[in-house]
Write a protein that holds these residues in place. Structure first.
Motif, PDB file in Angstrom:
ATOM      1  N   ASN A  38      39.750  26.900  34.284  1.00 34.42           N
ATOM      2  CA  ASN A  38      39.819  26.701  35.693  1.00 34.42           C
ATOM      3  C   ASN A  38      38.578  27.502  35.931  1.00 34.42           C
ATOM      4  OD1 ASN A  38      40.456  25.888  38.246  1.00 34.42           O
ATOM      5  ND2 ASN A  38      41.802  27.936  38.593  1.00 34.42           N
ATOM      6  N   ILE A  39      37.251  27.497  35.379  1.00 39.48           N
ATOM      7  CA  ILE A  39      36.025  28.301  35.522  1.00 39.48           C
ATOM      8  C   ILE A  39      35.533  27.206  36.754  1.00 39.48           C
ATOM      9  CG2 ILE A  39      33.782  28.601  34.888  1.00 39.48           C
ATOM     10  CD1 ILE A  39      35.052  29.615  32.439  1.00 39.48           C
ATOM     11  N   PRO A  40      35.396  27.870  37.995  1.00 37.21           N
ATOM     12  CA  PRO A  40      34.651  27.291  39.106  1.00 37.21           C
ATOM     13  C   PRO A  40      33.277  26.915  39.071  1.00 37.21           C
ATOM     14  CG  PRO A  40      35.001  29.447  39.608  1.00 37.21           C
ATOM     15  CD  PRO A  40      35.345  29.372  38.298  1.00 37.21           C
ATOM     16  N   TYR A  41      32.378  27.672  38.568  1.00 34.35           N
ATOM     17  CA  TYR A  41      30.950  27.522  38.714  1.00 34.35           C
ATOM     18  C   TYR A  41      30.391  27.878  37.388  1.00 34.35           C
ATOM     19  CZ  TYR A  41      31.822  28.443  43.706  1.00 34.35           C
ATOM     20  OH  TYR A  41      32.174  28.170  44.983  1.00 34.35           O
ATOM     21  N   SER A  42      29.045  27.385  36.978  1.00 34.72           N
ATOM     22  CA  SER A  42      28.370  27.745  35.770  1.00 34.72           C
ATOM     23  C   SER A  42      26.974  27.590  36.390  1.00 34.72           C
ATOM     24  CB  SER A  42      28.417  26.430  34.911  1.00 34.72           C
ATOM     25  OG  SER A  42      27.363  26.654  33.696  1.00 34.72           O
ATOM     26  N   ARG A  43      26.237  28.763  36.173  1.00 36.71           N
ATOM     27  CA  ARG A  43      25.110  29.028  36.551  1.00 36.71           C
ATOM     28  C   ARG A  43      24.028  28.499  35.562  1.00 36.71           C
ATOM     29  NH1 ARG A  43      21.274  33.902  35.506  1.00 36.71           N
ATOM     30  NH2 ARG A  43      19.697  34.071  37.233  1.00 36.71           N
ATOM     31  N   LEU A  44      22.986  27.821  36.257  1.00 38.70           N
ATOM     32  CA  LEU A  44      21.939  27.158  35.390  1.00 38.70           C
ATOM     33  C   LEU A  44      20.720  28.057  35.244  1.00 38.70           C
ATOM     34  CD1 LEU A  44      22.693  23.461  36.470  1.00 38.70           C
ATOM     35  CD2 LEU A  44      23.821  24.592  34.730  1.00 38.70           C
ATOM     36  N   HIS A  45      20.868  28.648  34.472  1.00 39.53           N
ATOM     37  CA  HIS A  45      19.566  29.573  33.933  1.00 39.53           C
ATOM     38  C   HIS A  45      19.353  29.477  32.494  1.00 39.53           C
ATOM     39  CE1 HIS A  45      16.403  32.523  33.671  1.00 39.53           C
ATOM     40  NE2 HIS A  45      17.113  33.362  33.198  1.00 39.53           N
ATOM     41  N   ASP A  46      18.239  29.651  31.912  1.00 38.54           N
ATOM     42  CA  ASP A  46      18.033  29.428  30.509  1.00 38.54           C
ATOM     43  C   ASP A  46      18.723  28.133  29.891  1.00 38.54           C
ATOM     44  OD1 ASP A  46      16.306  31.678  30.780  1.00 38.54           O
ATOM     45  OD2 ASP A  46      17.960  33.173  29.876  1.00 38.54           O
ATOM     46  N   LEU A 104      33.062  21.368  37.216  1.00 35.32           N
ATOM     47  CA  LEU A 104      32.504  22.675  36.910  1.00 35.32           C
ATOM     48  C   LEU A 104      31.087  22.707  38.087  1.00 35.32           C
ATOM     49  CD1 LEU A 104      32.125  25.247  35.055  1.00 35.32           C
ATOM     50  CD2 LEU A 104      30.769  23.832  33.674  1.00 35.32           C
ATOM     51  N   GLU A 105      31.109  23.369  39.115  1.00 34.69           N
ATOM     52  CA  GLU A 105      30.067  23.211  40.183  1.00 34.69           C
ATOM     53  C   GLU A 105      28.880  24.150  39.695  1.00 34.69           C
ATOM     54  OE1 GLU A 105      28.864  24.510  44.717  1.00 34.69           O
ATOM     55  OE2 GLU A 105      31.034  23.940  44.160  1.00 34.69           O
ATOM     56  N   PRO A 106      27.729  23.336  39.660  1.00 37.94           N
ATOM     57  CA  PRO A 106      26.444  24.204  39.284  1.00 37.94           C
ATOM     58  C   PRO A 106      26.147  25.313  40.202  1.00 37.94           C
ATOM     59  CG  PRO A 106      26.011  21.845  39.401  1.00 37.94           C
ATOM     60  CD  PRO A 106      27.449  21.987  39.774  1.00 37.94           C
ATOM     61  N   TYR A 107      25.480  26.468  39.562  1.00 37.46           N
ATOM     62  CA  TYR A 107      24.954  27.292  40.419  1.00 37.46           C
ATOM     63  C   TYR A 107      23.594  27.306  40.167  1.00 37.46           C
ATOM     64  CZ  TYR A 107      24.532  32.419  41.915  1.00 37.46           C
ATOM     65  OH  TYR A 107      24.144  33.512  42.399  1.00 37.46           O
ATOM     66  N   PHE A 108      22.691  26.746  40.957  1.00 36.86           N
ATOM     67  CA  PHE A 108      21.421  26.219  40.745  1.00 36.86           C
ATOM     68  C   PHE A 108      20.378  27.207  40.977  1.00 36.86           C
ATOM     69  CE2 PHE A 108      19.773  21.981  39.949  1.00 36.86           C
ATOM     70  CZ  PHE A 108      18.474  22.115  39.675  1.00 36.86           C
ATOM     71  N   ARG A 109      19.953  27.494  39.686  1.00 32.81           N
ATOM     72  CA  ARG A 109      18.929  28.594  39.834  1.00 32.81           C
ATOM     73  C   ARG A 109      17.303  27.850  39.942  1.00 32.81           C
ATOM     74  NH1 ARG A 109      15.536  27.611  36.833  1.00 32.81           N
ATOM     75  NH2 ARG A 109      16.014  28.667  34.552  1.00 32.81           N
ATOM     76  N   LEU A 110      16.695  28.118  41.178  1.00 34.23           N
ATOM     77  CA  LEU A 110      15.230  27.202  41.420  1.00 34.23           C
ATOM     78  C   LEU A 110      14.503  28.372  40.958  1.00 34.23           C
ATOM     79  CD1 LEU A 110      15.948  26.354  45.115  1.00 34.23           C
ATOM     80  CD2 LEU A 110      15.710  24.930  43.054  1.00 34.23           C
ATOM     81  N   GLY A 111      13.701  27.851  39.721  1.00 28.84           N
ATOM     82  CA  GLY A 111      12.607  28.675  39.175  1.00 28.84           C
ATOM     83  C   GLY A 111      12.479  28.468  37.586  1.00 28.84           C
TER      84      GLY A 111
END
Length: 447
Positions: A46-54, A101-108
């Motif tokens: 039940n993990i709601p977000y995954s940050r997209l960095h590296d 799994l909603e993306p947590y979007f890192r702009l960089g």
């Protein structure tokens, strides 16, 4: 040592917050495209977000998420869909959204660990205003369908990662610029994105490397006269960078929906770091801004990764941080691979470590939604939290210190599930009213 815990399931004290989000998902790429064969474990947790960095490690530097991957020629027309290359990131996000799994979007950009040989993409954008407009079109592609895109409704958009990593630009593997240059980039991008999208998105940053003065200032070791180390110089700079950032945000009324920071300390020291972050934000006039710890990992060594200790440490961290003003945490990370940061999966067997099941247990509480009142004697390494949805009841307890005898008021009908190297949230016969909890033992109870 004896402990007494009283859970009042008739009294809720707030919502269970997403302390169990993660960094990049267990992504693979093969002949058939994106390999999402391990994503189901995150769904089950039940993990709601995954940050997209590296994202996808060093190879991701050329394909996924990073702004220079999505917009490959900075001289191109940012208003022209033909200027963008969304292919790999589209494929990834389609899989993520299919698994909930909603993306947590890192702009960089991705970290450049070989920057001392040559840096490629970690320089400040030449034109911050144009970079902001590029980011606008990335948001439009994923949230408004622009350029044959999607309507995902992605909430969190983070501007860059760890621009404060080093004060010395030559050493910084995240940002080859000054603090002022980052403040200018954040101001241009946050202002433009909020103007375009309003409250339909949340914009923030800046993934602070770590506010480690939060524990240093209380330590006798650091209070005593001594030669200042490079580690301490970095810690001082991290705080100065944040203070300058907040001053700029306040002065110019720049949008600031969340502050993100990192800690690779243990739960005791990270608690001090978090309290320090809260103090700095409140002092600057931002007492209610969301706070995210979106990189953390307590056991990033080959000896402790995936062990019973790691499972207990992460459970303790999620529970302890939930009691602070933390809004979200993203464990670094859920990738599949040999990196010591890859804390969820055995790279030789592609099977989960027990660490993942501490997240699964917390995910059960998150699904129930409502935190219930807990009174009694925690502390001394004992951490506990409970939740209910009005029908189900769940309790997560872990101990990362000396053995304890724990007494509770739980009904005899609660089932017990152990989390350790031999028990992957598997049933275990335990008297929930009174039991002994050894060091690094984690138990989940459910009724």
């Amino acid at each position: 040592m004896n402990k007494k815990l009283i859970f009042d399931f008739g009294k809720t004290v707030g919502k269970i917050k997403p302390m169990h989000a993660v960094g990049q998902p267990p992504l693979g790429v093969g002949d058939d495209g994106i390999d999402d064969s391990l994503f189901h474990y995150l769904k089950e947790a039940n993990i709601p977000y995954s940050r997209l960095h590296d994202t996808y490690g060093d190879f991701g530097s050329y394909f996924f998420v990073d702004v220079p991957n999505l917009f490959r020629d900075f001289e191109a027309d940012e208003n022209d869909p033909a200027s963008y290359d969304f292919a790999f990131t589209d494929a990834l996000l389609e899989k993520m959204m299919a698994w909930g799994l909603e993306p947590y979007f890192r702009l960089g950009v991705t970290i450049e660990n070989a920057h001392m040989i040559k840096a490629y993409r970690i320089f400040p954008p030449r034109d911050p205003e144009k970079w902001a407009r590029i980011c606008e079109h990335i948001v439009r592609h994923y949230n408004e369908g622009w350029a044959d895109g999607f309507r995902y409704g992605i909430t969190y958009w983070e501007i860059w990662n760890e621009p404060d990593n080093e004060e010395d630009i030559a050493l910084n593997n995240m940002w080859k610029g000054t603090a002022l240059q980052y403040y200018d980039l954040y101001a241009a991008t946050a202002t433009h994105l909020k103007k375009c999208f309003g409250d339909s998105i949340k914009v923030g940053g800046y993934a602070s490397t770590g506010l480690y003065l939060g524990y240093m200032r209380e330590s006798e070791k650091y209070k005593a006269p001594h030669e200042i180390t490079h580690w301490e110089e970095r810690a001082i700079y991290h705080t100065k960078f944040l203070e300058g950032f907040l001053e700029r945000i306040k002065r110019d009324s720049i949008p600031f929906d969340f502050f993100s920071h990192h800690s690779y300390m243990d739960v005791r020291l990270t608690t001090k770091v978090q309290k320090y972050a809260e103090e700095l934000l409140a002092r600057a006039g931002f007492p209610d801004v969301e706070i995210h710890l979106n990189e953390w990992n307590t056991d990033r060594t080959r000896e402790t990764r995936g062990t019973t200790k790691a499972a207990a440490d992460v459970a303790a961290m999620m529970i302890a941080m939930h009691a602070t003003k933390m809004s979200m945490m993203c464990f670094y990370d859920a990738r599949y691979g040999t990196s010591v940061y890859a804390g969820f999966f055995d790279p030789t067997t592609r099977t989960p470590y027990c660490t993942l099941y501490s997240f699964t247990a917390f995910g059960k509480l998150y699904a129930m939604g409502n935190e219930v009142e807990l009174t009694g004697d925690t502390g001394d390494g004992l951490y506990a939290i409970a939740a209910t949805d009005g029908a189900k009841k769940g309790v997560l307890i872990t101990n990362n210190a000396e053995k304890k005898l724990v007494r509770t008021n739980l009904d005899a009908g609660f089932s017990a599930y152990a989390i350790d190297e031999k028990h992957f949230l598997t049933p275990k016969k335990i008297n929930c009213k009174q039991f002994t909890l050894g060091q690094y033992q984690t138990i989940y109870f459910e009724l």
